[in-house]
Design an enzyme around this catalytic site. Structure first.
Site, PDB file in Angstrom:
ATOM      1  N   HIS A 155     -25.129 -13.234 -19.164  1.00  0.00           N
ATOM      2  CA  HIS A 155     -24.218 -12.834 -20.219  1.00  0.00           C
ATOM      3  C   HIS A 155     -23.010 -11.583 -19.737  1.00  0.00           C
ATOM      4  O   HIS A 155     -22.286 -11.563 -20.513  1.00  0.00           O
ATOM      5  CB  HIS A 155     -25.017 -12.377 -21.397  1.00  0.00           C
ATOM      6  N   HIS A 156     -23.219 -11.380 -18.520  1.00  0.00           N
ATOM      7  CA  HIS A 156     -21.995 -10.543 -17.936  1.00  0.00           C
ATOM      8  C   HIS A 156     -20.925 -11.157 -17.461  1.00  0.00           C
ATOM      9  O   HIS A 156     -20.086 -10.823 -17.072  1.00  0.00           O
ATOM     10  CB  HIS A 156     -22.493  -9.558 -17.079  1.00  0.00           C
ATOM     11  N   CYS A 157     -20.888 -12.659 -17.326  1.00  0.00           N
ATOM     12  CA  CYS A 157     -19.923 -13.484 -16.406  1.00  0.00           C
ATOM     13  C   CYS A 157     -19.205 -14.106 -17.750  1.00  0.00           C
ATOM     14  O   CYS A 157     -19.537 -14.721 -18.634  1.00  0.00           O
ATOM     15  CB  CYS A 157     -20.574 -14.469 -15.680  1.00  0.00           C
ATOM     16  N   GLN A 170     -25.180  -5.067 -23.184  1.00  0.00           N
ATOM     17  CA  GLN A 170     -24.062  -5.836 -24.054  1.00  0.00           C
ATOM     18  C   GLN A 170     -23.722  -7.029 -23.257  1.00  0.00           C
ATOM     19  O   GLN A 170     -23.460  -7.000 -21.916  1.00  0.00           O
ATOM     20  CB  GLN A 170     -22.738  -4.772 -24.043  1.00  0.00           C
ATOM     21  N   ASN A 228     -21.006  -8.587 -22.431  1.00  0.00           N
ATOM     22  CA  ASN A 228     -19.595  -8.616 -22.594  1.00  0.00           C
ATOM     23  C   ASN A 228     -18.973  -9.926 -21.920  1.00  0.00           C
ATOM     24  O   ASN A 228     -17.910 -10.257 -22.271  1.00  0.00           O
ATOM     25  CB  ASN A 228     -18.943  -7.684 -21.689  1.00  0.00           C
TER      26      ASN A 228
END
Length: 367
Positions: free
Chosen positions: A153-155, A195, A197
């Site tokens: 979920h950070h990509c 988070q 992001n």
């Protein structure tokens, strides 16, 4: 772009191997041994347990929930699959070992030939990404699906980070929007300690996607621009414990699904909320994680909404056992398993999927 139009204005999809037919005897649990990253011990330089996915499968086999015959074997996402979301420039940058070293936070990768980095590091991540896309379709067909991996979920489409090289959550949702009739709204429930992001940047301004994100606001990534995409933001403090945490999970999961009824839920079920995690900074017990997952799956089932779960972060050796215990609890509660596939309203959705896949496959798509 992966979606083009012919002279009559009809959509033409790229050929993909990720939306093939899965035998009904298979449980919608997706995995491949290639998920696990082992490379001369370099993977040990990152706190992430890069073999946890195989351990989860081993535990589930020991409990006789799954076998090699009844799980779904993930397939590697191709470059054309990845281009549904990613820019060519970003994918091209991954041909430089120093870029991959930065994204995965494993500095020694800098000195290795990129062909080795592609084979031993990026190929496992591409296979997990393919698994998430496959699980998205399975969730619609069966009512639920679990990719024992993914959750990067950070990509975002043009930038990786935090051990996340491919935007599997965004890809799974966009594949569904483009290829599956009747899927036009999605809700992401992101309960990883960090988070999310990446998917937030991808869906910034996209009214089709409702994002609930509950995370420790004191830690990485602190992406204020991405926070603008969060429709229900729940920021936690250091050391949050079970009682407060589970109350907020139930309140905000129910609230999110009451506010907007989606056609699919993508649940990012990170276990880095576990007490003692070196990166998460929260204090949730193993029993709290099991209960958290039950709360989210129950909310989905009560509303008849298909749910896709990905396993995301978790930086202690014992997280694999907790993930397996949670999946076993979901079966015990009747929230997954053969009986959970028989859900009201699902047959109509499957009909839509079959018709959509059939027409797309005969015209333009290899499925």
């Amino acid at each position: 772009m992966s979606v083009k139009e012919d002279n009559e204005g009809k959509s033409i999809f790229h050929q993909t191997n990720l939306y093939g037919s899965i035998p009904p005897t298979c449980l919608p649990i997706v995995y491949h041994p290639d998920y696990n990253i082992t490379f001369m011990g370099l993977e040990k330089l990152h706190p992430f347990d890069s073999g946890k996915w195989g351990k989860v499968i081993r535990f589930l086999k020991e409990e006789q929930f799954i076998t090699d015959e009844n799980i779904v074997e993930a397939r590697e996402a191709s470059e054309e699959d990845l281009l549904v979301v990613h820019t060519k420039r970003y994918l091209g940058s991954l041909k430089w070992s120093f870029v991959v070293a930065t994204i995965t936070e494993i500095p020694p990768l800098v000195i290795l030939p990129n062909c080795l980095v592609q084979q031993r590091v990026l190929r496992p991540l591409r296979t997990q990404t393919g698994g998430t896309i496959m699980a998205g379709k399975l969730a619609v067909e069966r009512g639920w699906a679990i990719n024992v991996g993914g959750g990067f979920h950070h990509c975002s489409g043009d930038k990786g980070g935090g051990f996340c090289a491919y935007a599997d959550i965004t890809l799974a949702i966009k594949f569904l929007f483009e290829r599956v009739e009747g899927i036009s709204r999605a809700t992401i429930i992101d309960l990883d300690a960090h988070q999310g992001n990446g998917h937030e940047r991808d869906f910034l301004g996209d009214t089709r996607v409702f994002i609930m994100d509950m995370y420790n606001h004191n830690i990485y990534p602190g992406d204020r621009h991405a926070k603008r995409a969060i429709k229900r933001k729940v920021e936690l403090d250091w050391g949050t414990e079970d009682s407060e945490y589970l109350q907020k999970v139930e309140l905000h999961s129910e609230g999110s699904l009451n506010e907007v009824r989606p056609d699919i839920i993508v649940y990012n079920a990170g276990t880095d909320i576990l007490d003692g995690d070196p990166l998460g900074g929260l204090s949730i017990s193993p029993q709290g994680i099991v209960k958290r997952d039950e709360i989210v799956f129950r909310a989905a089932k009560q509303r008849g909404i298909p749910i896709l779960m990905v396993t995301s972060g978790g930086y202690q050796k014992k997280t694999a056992r907790i993930i397996a215990d949670s999946i076993l609890n979901l079966r015990q509660q009747g929230l997954i398993g053969a009986k959970a596939m028989e859900r009201e309203g699902l047959s109509q959705l499957v009909t839509h999927l079959t018709q959509s896949s059939g027409s797309a496959g005969s015209a333009h798509t290899a499925v």
